[in-house]
Design a protein around this motif. Structure first.
Motif: not given
Length: 391
Positions: A239, A256, A286
């Protein structure tokens, strides 16, 4: 960030596990006001040239302790490896490294780089292996055309290799980030209407431009701010987030898959001017992120200069009590889920509730901030300023 006349040129020069909770508790108790000179438990420089005074009470509060870098260049690039080891990257092609907690700084600048502007640096090492750690680093020089370059070292800066030199006159690289010691990305202001992403899979030895098919179109005037090395940041193995400004809306882009495809979201941070936007982002995982910015010009107000995200950057919420001025750097405190520090030319701010409210805890000038797994935090900025948070 790309120059657009006199205003743009000026902008480019200016922008060209216990610790979390224990430190936050110490910093905020007993907090009586949001002002930098009120209450106690303030982070404060304890040498000349610092910010606000020390806290009251029986024990000494955590505070920024200035370290003598031996130079007056501006350090917008900072990579903190541990409590003892840190790297600085700044103007006049300057790179410094300490391995003794800032008592001594070694000038390890790449030869022949005096005309370059270093704005971002990434270094690797383990706090548990100081004797052999913290010796590898990659540093980014910003600028139009061939002024944008990447250098790498494997021996603590004794020798450097130039591993990338931009040959596209339309590109201007701003920031660099690494997912691990091998995989990393660098970003350029838009080329042909899209942000350009550079990728490495071998620790910065070689680089290639990624396809632009998965990158959304840029707004007119949109770019990244090379103000703190935090306009491109990563969390985990895949990410990465890219912060923008200078256009009608201040946005954050997210990938991502290590920069192959991107989504984009507007933030509530004010934009609509070349000097406004998101200057820095930080994600502790994330999902949970903080965005910071405002208007870098000292005579301009910066309301709503902070925002938070709980969904990986798909949506952003304005901080209920934002900092009082523009901030260019932000970092989560180590091993904390709720505490973070933000820095800028007029001070340092602390949050203990995940970014919803902030209070100024120091008035010294810093451009960027970074913390390490062994619970150390460093900050750096103008006139050779560098400090470590002492407790």
């Amino acid at each position: 960030m790309r120059s657009t006349g006199r205003t743009g040129s000026t902008r480019r020069l200016v922008t060209a596990a216990v610790c979390g909770f224990a430190l936050a508790a110490t910093l905020t108790a007993p907090a009586q006001a949001h002002g930098p000179d009120q209450g106690s438990g303030q982070v404060a420089d304890n040498r000349s040239g610092g910010g606000s005074g020390s806290g009251s009470g029986g024990g000494k509060a955590p505070h920024w302790e200035l370290k003598d870098s031996g130079t007056d260049v501006r350090f917008r690039g900072l990579s903190a490896v541990s409590r003892n080891t840190a790297w600085l990257a700044g103007s006049k092609g300057t790179v410094l490294r300490t391995t003794d907690g800032g008592k001594n700084w070694r000038n390890v600048s790449p030869p022949g780089a005096a005309e370059l502007e270093f704005r971002d640096i990434e270094a690797w090492g383990s706090p548990r292996t100081e004797s052999g750690g913290g010796r590898r680093a990659v540093v980014l020089a910003i600028g139009e055309g061939e002024a944008s370059r990447v250098f790498r070292t494997e021996d603590g800066g004794a020798t450097w290799t130039e591993s990338f030199r931009n040959t596209d006159a339309k590109a201007f690289y701003d920031c660099i980030t690494f997912f691990d010691s091998r995989h990393g990305l660098a970003m350029s202001d838009p080329v042909d209407g899209k942000f350009r992403i550079l990728s490495t899979r071998d620790g910065g030895r070689s680089w290639k431009v990624l396809p632009s098919a998965g990158m959304p179109a840029a707004q007119t005037g949109e770019a990244g701010f090379a103000a703190s090395g935090q306009c491109l940041v990563s969390s985990g193995s895949r990410d990465v987030w890219l912060a923008t400004g200078g256009a009608a809306r201040a946005r954050v882009l997210h990938s991502s898959d290590r920069g192959l495809t991107w989504t984009v979201t507007d933030t509530p941070i004010p934009a609509g001017d070349p000097g406004r936007g998101v200057f820095a982002v930080a994600f502790r995982d994330r999902a949970h992120g903080i965005a910071f910015g405002g208007d870098y010009r000292a005579d301009q107000a910066s309301p709503q200069a902070a925002a938070t995200s709980r969904d990986g950057g798909r949506s952003w919420t304005t901080a209920g009590t934002p900092p009082p001025a523009y901030r260019s750097g932000v970092t989560w405190l180590p091993h904390s889920r709720t505490s973070a520090l933000a820095v800028g030319p007029t001070g340092t701010d602390l949050t203990t509730d995940g970014g919803r409210t902030w209070r100024t805890v120091d008035t010294g000038s810093y451009d960027t901030v970074d913390c390490t797994p062994d619970r150390a935090c460093w900050a750096s900025g103008e006139k050779g300023r560098v400090a470590r948070l002492e407790r």
